[in-house]
Design a protein around this motif. Structure first.
Motif, PDB file in Angstrom:
ATOM      1  N   SER A   3       0.827  -1.203   0.000  1.00 53.82           N
ATOM      2  CA  SER A   3       0.000   0.000   0.000  1.00 53.82           C
ATOM      3  C   SER A   3       0.864   1.257   0.000  1.00 53.82           C
ATOM      4  N   THR A   4       1.890   1.263   0.831  1.00 53.35           N
ATOM      5  CA  THR A   4       2.771   2.420   0.899  1.00 53.35           C
ATOM      6  C   THR A   4       3.520   2.603  -0.410  1.00 53.35           C
ATOM      7  N   VAL A  44      -6.880   4.841   3.913  1.00 55.57           N
ATOM      8  CA  VAL A  44      -7.630   3.761   4.577  1.00 55.57           C
ATOM      9  C   VAL A  44      -6.844   2.455   4.509  1.00 55.57           C
ATOM     10  N   ILE A  45      -6.341   2.133   3.331  1.00 62.56           N
ATOM     11  CA  ILE A  45      -5.568   0.894   3.170  1.00 62.56           C
ATOM     12  C   ILE A  45      -4.297   0.959   4.013  1.00 62.56           C
ATOM     13  N   SER A  46      -3.652   2.110   4.046  1.00 61.25           N
ATOM     14  CA  SER A  46      -2.431   2.268   4.838  1.00 61.25           C
ATOM     15  C   SER A  46      -2.716   2.112   6.325  1.00 61.25           C
ATOM     16  N   PHE A  47      -3.843   2.639   6.782  1.00 58.31           N
ATOM     17  CA  PHE A  47      -4.171   2.478   8.201  1.00 58.31           C
ATOM     18  C   PHE A  47      -4.349   0.999   8.545  1.00 58.31           C
ATOM     19  N   TYR A  51      -2.054  -0.917  11.194  1.00 57.13           N
ATOM     20  CA  TYR A  51      -2.687  -1.599  12.327  1.00 57.13           C
ATOM     21  C   TYR A  51      -2.170  -3.033  12.463  1.00 57.13           C
ATOM     22  N   PHE A  52      -2.191  -3.783  11.363  1.00 56.12           N
ATOM     23  CA  PHE A  52      -1.754  -5.174  11.436  1.00 56.12           C
ATOM     24  C   PHE A  52      -0.246  -5.301  11.606  1.00 56.12           C
ATOM     25  N   ALA A  53       0.523  -4.387  11.015  1.00 57.29           N
ATOM     26  CA  ALA A  53       1.979  -4.426  11.204  1.00 57.29           C
ATOM     27  C   ALA A  53       2.326  -4.139  12.661  1.00 57.29           C
ATOM     28  N   ALA A  54       1.666  -3.153  13.251  1.00 53.33           N
ATOM     29  CA  ALA A  54       1.919  -2.833  14.656  1.00 53.33           C
ATOM     30  C   ALA A  54       1.447  -3.955  15.576  1.00 53.33           C
ATOM     31  N   LYS A  55       0.337  -4.559  15.230  1.00 55.75           N
ATOM     32  CA  LYS A  55      -0.206  -5.654  16.046  1.00 55.75           C
ATOM     33  C   LYS A  55       0.758  -6.840  16.080  1.00 55.75           C
ATOM     34  N   PHE A  70       2.266   7.308  10.100  1.00 53.96           N
ATOM     35  CA  PHE A  70       0.948   7.331   9.475  1.00 53.96           C
ATOM     36  C   PHE A  70       0.231   8.650   9.775  1.00 53.96           C
ATOM     37  N   ALA A  71       0.370   9.126  11.006  1.00 56.86           N
ATOM     38  CA  ALA A  71      -0.261  10.402  11.376  1.00 56.86           C
ATOM     39  C   ALA A  71       0.319  11.556  10.556  1.00 56.86           C
ATOM     40  N   PHE A  72       1.643  11.582  10.379  1.00 60.56           N
ATOM     41  CA  PHE A  72       2.259  12.617   9.550  1.00 60.56           C
ATOM     42  C   PHE A  72       1.775  12.516   8.107  1.00 60.56           C
ATOM     43  N   LEU A  73       1.759  11.311   7.577  1.00 58.26           N
ATOM     44  CA  LEU A  73       1.301  11.113   6.204  1.00 58.26           C
ATOM     45  C   LEU A  73      -0.141  11.590   6.039  1.00 58.26           C
ATOM     46  N   SER A  74      -0.982  11.230   6.982  1.00 57.06           N
ATOM     47  CA  SER A  74      -2.387  11.650   6.941  1.00 57.06           C
ATOM     48  C   SER A  74      -2.507  13.168   6.994  1.00 57.06           C
ATOM     49  N   PHE A  75      -1.753  13.774   7.900  1.00 58.14           N
ATOM     50  CA  PHE A  75      -1.792  15.232   8.021  1.00 58.14           C
ATOM     51  C   PHE A  75      -1.411  15.903   6.709  1.00 58.14           C
ATOM     52  N   PHE A  76      -0.321  15.450   6.090  1.00 57.07           N
ATOM     53  CA  PHE A  76       0.149  16.086   4.856  1.00 57.07           C
ATOM     54  C   PHE A  76      -0.816  15.874   3.696  1.00 57.07           C
ATOM     55  N   ILE A  77      -1.446  14.708   3.633  1.00 53.51           N
ATOM     56  CA  ILE A  77      -2.417  14.461   2.563  1.00 53.51           C
ATOM     57  C   ILE A  77      -3.666  15.301   2.768  1.00 53.51           C
ATOM     58  N   ILE A  78      -4.166  15.341   3.980  1.00 57.67           N
ATOM     59  CA  ILE A  78      -5.354  16.159   4.261  1.00 57.67           C
ATOM     60  C   ILE A  78      -5.040  17.637   4.044  1.00 57.67           C
TER      61      ILE A  78
END
Length: 119
Positions: A3-4, A44-47, A51-55, A70-78
């Motif tokens: 996904s990334t 969405v796919i990245s989240f 989630y599963f990678a962290a789990k 992921f939070a940084f990526l989300s912030f920059f995209i939004i």
């Protein structure tokens, strides 16, 4: 990880799509709606991937780093869609690349065997 990688390819191809669109119709520089929706689909796919990678990660710092990136990526995209701050595109590519690299690191060195241990 996939996904990334796809997200990174999408981000790299976006300027070329803008150039092609500008040549085809010089009326506006706006990207098509379906192309902008792909950004949020990748989020969405990245989240889900994060989630599963962290789990399944055995190292606590990797779990935290995955969510922070992921939070940084989300912030920059939004931010790019909202147009709040005018930032260089490198700010978008950096967390995407680092997230990809961290997924590789996690896959190779941090997988749980039987139980996950926090290190």
């Amino acid at each position: 990880m996939a996904s990334t990688t796809l997200c990174l390819v999408h981000c790299i191809l976006t300027p070329f799509i803008f150039i092609a669109q500008a040549c085809a119709a010089s009326c506006c520089a706006e990207s098509p709606v379906w192309w902008r929706v792909i950004d949020f689909l990748f989020l969405v796919i990245s989240f889900i991937a994060v989630y599963f990678a962290a789990k399944n990660s055995s190292k606590r710092w990797v779990k935290i780093a995955l969510y922070v990136l992921f939070a940084f990526l989300s912030f920059f995209i939004i931010n790019e869609h909202a147009g709040s701050l005018q930032l260089n595109r490198i700010f978008l590519y950096t967390p995407a690349f680092l997230l990809f690299a961290l997924h590789l690191y996690n896959k190779k060195y941090c997988q749980c065997q039987d139980e996950c241990y926090t290190v």
